[in-house]
Design an enzyme around this catalytic site. Structure first.
Site, PDB file in Angstrom:
ATOM      1  N   LYS A 116       0.852  -1.190   0.000  1.00 43.63           N
ATOM      2  CA  LYS A 116       0.000   0.000   0.000  1.00 43.63           C
ATOM      3  C   LYS A 116       0.879   1.228   0.000  1.00 43.63           C
ATOM      4  O   LYS A 116       1.998   1.185   0.511  1.00 43.63           O
ATOM      5  CB  LYS A 116      -0.879   0.019   1.267  1.00 43.63           C
ATOM      6  CG  LYS A 116      -2.084   0.906   1.150  1.00 43.63           C
ATOM      7  CD  LYS A 116      -3.213   0.176   0.456  1.00 43.63           C
ATOM      8  CE  LYS A 116      -4.466   0.976   0.363  1.00 43.63           C
ATOM      9  NZ  LYS A 116      -5.602   0.093   0.056  1.00 43.63           N
TER      10      LYS A 116
HETATM   11  N1  GLU Z   1      -7.388   0.168  -3.139  1.00 45.74           N
HETATM   12  C1  GLU Z   1      -8.162  -0.997  -3.403  1.00 45.74           C
HETATM   13  C2  GLU Z   1      -8.208  -1.902  -2.182  1.00 45.74           C
HETATM   14  O1  GLU Z   1      -7.989  -1.458  -1.072  1.00 45.74           O
HETATM   15  C3  GLU Z   1      -7.728  -1.719  -4.667  1.00 45.74           C
HETATM   16  C4  GLU Z   1      -6.343  -2.264  -4.678  1.00 45.74           C
HETATM   17  C5  GLU Z   1      -5.901  -2.813  -6.021  1.00 45.74           C
HETATM   18  O2  GLU Z   1      -6.721  -2.914  -6.913  1.00 45.74           O
HETATM   19  O3  GLU Z   1      -4.716  -3.128  -6.130  1.00 45.74           O
HETATM   20  O4  GLU Z   1      -8.546  -3.049  -2.253  1.00 45.74           O
END
Ligand code: GLU
Length: 425
Positions: A116
């Site tokens: 993240k």
């Molecule tokens: N931000 C989204 C999540 O928390 C998508 C992450 C992604 O598609 O890599 O799942």
């Protein structure tokens, strides 16, 4: 010129998403009987990178922003996870969100680890040009972290397909190779996937349907309150409404809106597209965001921020089913209360995994150079979500535990097994 150094304000919020994540991890690890070395290897992130990004603002002054990328695990494959632009971004939050991505990808069985990123900024007060320079600066600083086979960002709170387009462009320029697969959630013309924008909300709806079937709830007789009306909240609301569920309350930063007869979601979506928020929306009586959580409804979908359901308000929740659209909307200190009150919680790492599942499809399509129809994307994503729900449900029966603990058990077991097979410690 006098330069004043300001001490950063102490973090007074005692609810910390990293602690919430760790408490759940510990509980699942204990039930699973995880050995100490695997426990120690899985609990801390593999990598945490902090960068300072100088950006020339529109007034000519240079402002320096803090950016983070945490790779929690790359055991199952390249790390995957969004990038968040918000004033609340800090290292602990990004660490928790990165670990949640590891568990999320493992629960739905896609070949990714978890990561993240985030930048502490308020995107709503920044111009398009400032956001572009910030995003390009972040990509430059993270050029050795990102990569189609290494670490693949995606949108999260405060970022969108345009942000992903800038990352893709900057990374491609830096490497000299056109690299659409370095990021997902791109605009369609740049190699985005049909169905990606709706994917998280669609997964929330599919999980809610699976849970309703287990609880013998008929969608046509159910009422639902949705907290948050961004991409996830609004699409979850729209798709649940299409299943016959009556959405009696919605909310955003401007407050919550309640209508016993059901809110017209299509109309509310049009309203926010025009007015930027629900402020002034007349389709429901205005109530507070806190009150929305405590409404007498069958289903509650928290799709806004972390730590909305806590030990303080959990006892007042009347819904029989909570489907977590947001990441970490329930603090760990509320879990017991919800369990004692027999409320089924479809946890975030399962309920909102539709987004990353379609991100996986986008990455696959980019690498194939061949694009699928929306129908194919949706059918395959629905299948992943249903299967994952059933696996977690079975684990909850086997281990006699909540759906949340069961989801962690399924995920940790998978990552632990893979780590042992790879023999990396
Ligand atoms: N931000 C989204 C999540 O928390 C998508 C992450 C992604 O598609 O890599 O799942």
């Amino acid at each position: 010129m006098t330069i004043k150094f300001k001490e950063p304000a102490p973090i007074v919020d005692e609810l910390n998403p990293l602690e919430s994540m760790m408490e759940r991890f510990d509980e699942a690890a204990t039930r699973l009987g995880l050995d100490e070395s695997t426990y120690n290897a899985l609990k801390s992130p593999e990598k945490a990178v902090i960068v300072s990004i100088p950006v020339t603002m529109d007034d000519g002054k240079v402002q320096v922003f803090q950016g983070y990328r945490v790779v929690h695990s790359s055991k199952l494959g390249p790390s995957k996870g969004g990038i968040r632009y918000s004033m609340g971004v800090n290292l602990d939050e990004v660490k928790a969100l990165a670990a949640w991505m590891t568990w999320k990808c493992a629960v739905v069985g896609i070949p990714y680890g978890g990561g993240k990123g985030g930048i502490t900024c308020d995107p709503r007060t920044m111009s398009e040009g400032e956001l572009e320079r910030l995003t390009r600066g972040f990509t430059l600083a993270m050029r050795d972290v990102f990569g189609p086979e290494k670490d693949i960002p995606a949108p999260d709170m405060g970022t969108n397909p345009q942000t992903m387009a800038w990352i893709m462009d900057e990374y491609s320029k830096l490497t000299g190779v056109s690299s659409p697969a370095v990021v997902t959630g791109k605009p369609l013309v740049l190699g985005g996937s049909l169905g990606r924008v709706e994917a998280t909300g669609r997964g929330v709806m599919v999980s809610a349907r699976s849970a309703m079937a287990k609880l013998k709830m008929n969608p046509a007789n159910c009422t639902c309150a949705v907290q948050g009306f961004g991409n996830v909240g609004s699409i979850s609301a729209k798709l649940l409404e299409m299943q016959g569920v009556s959405i009696v309350a919605i909310s955003d930063v401007s407050g919550a809106y309640f209508n016993k007869q059901g809110i017209d979601i299509e109309e509310a979506i049009k309203y926010t597209a025009k007015n930027k928020s629900l402020e002034g929306y007349k389709g429901g009586k205005k109530i507070s965001n806190e009150k929305l959580l405590e409404l007498d409804v069958d289903i509650l979908v928290p799709a806004a921020l972390e730590d909305q359901i806590t030990e303080e308000n959990a006892g007042r929740i009347k819904a029989k089913l909570i489907v977590e659209g947001a990441n970490g909307p329930t603090a760990s200190n509320a879990d017991k209360i919800l369990e004692e009150n027999n409320i089924m919680v479809v946890p975030d790492i399962l309920a909102n995994a539709g987004g990353v599942s379609v991100s996986y499809f986008e990455w696959v399509q980019n690498r194939l150079g061949y694009f699928w129809t929306e129908e194919r994307v949706n059918r395959r994503a629905d299948r992943i979500m249903k299967l994952a729900f059933d696996n977690v449900y079975k684990a909850s029966k086997k281990y006699k535990c909540s759906m949340r603990t069961a989801a962690y058990i399924v995920a940790i077991d998978k990552v632990a097994d893979t780590s042992k097979l790879r023999g990396i410690f």
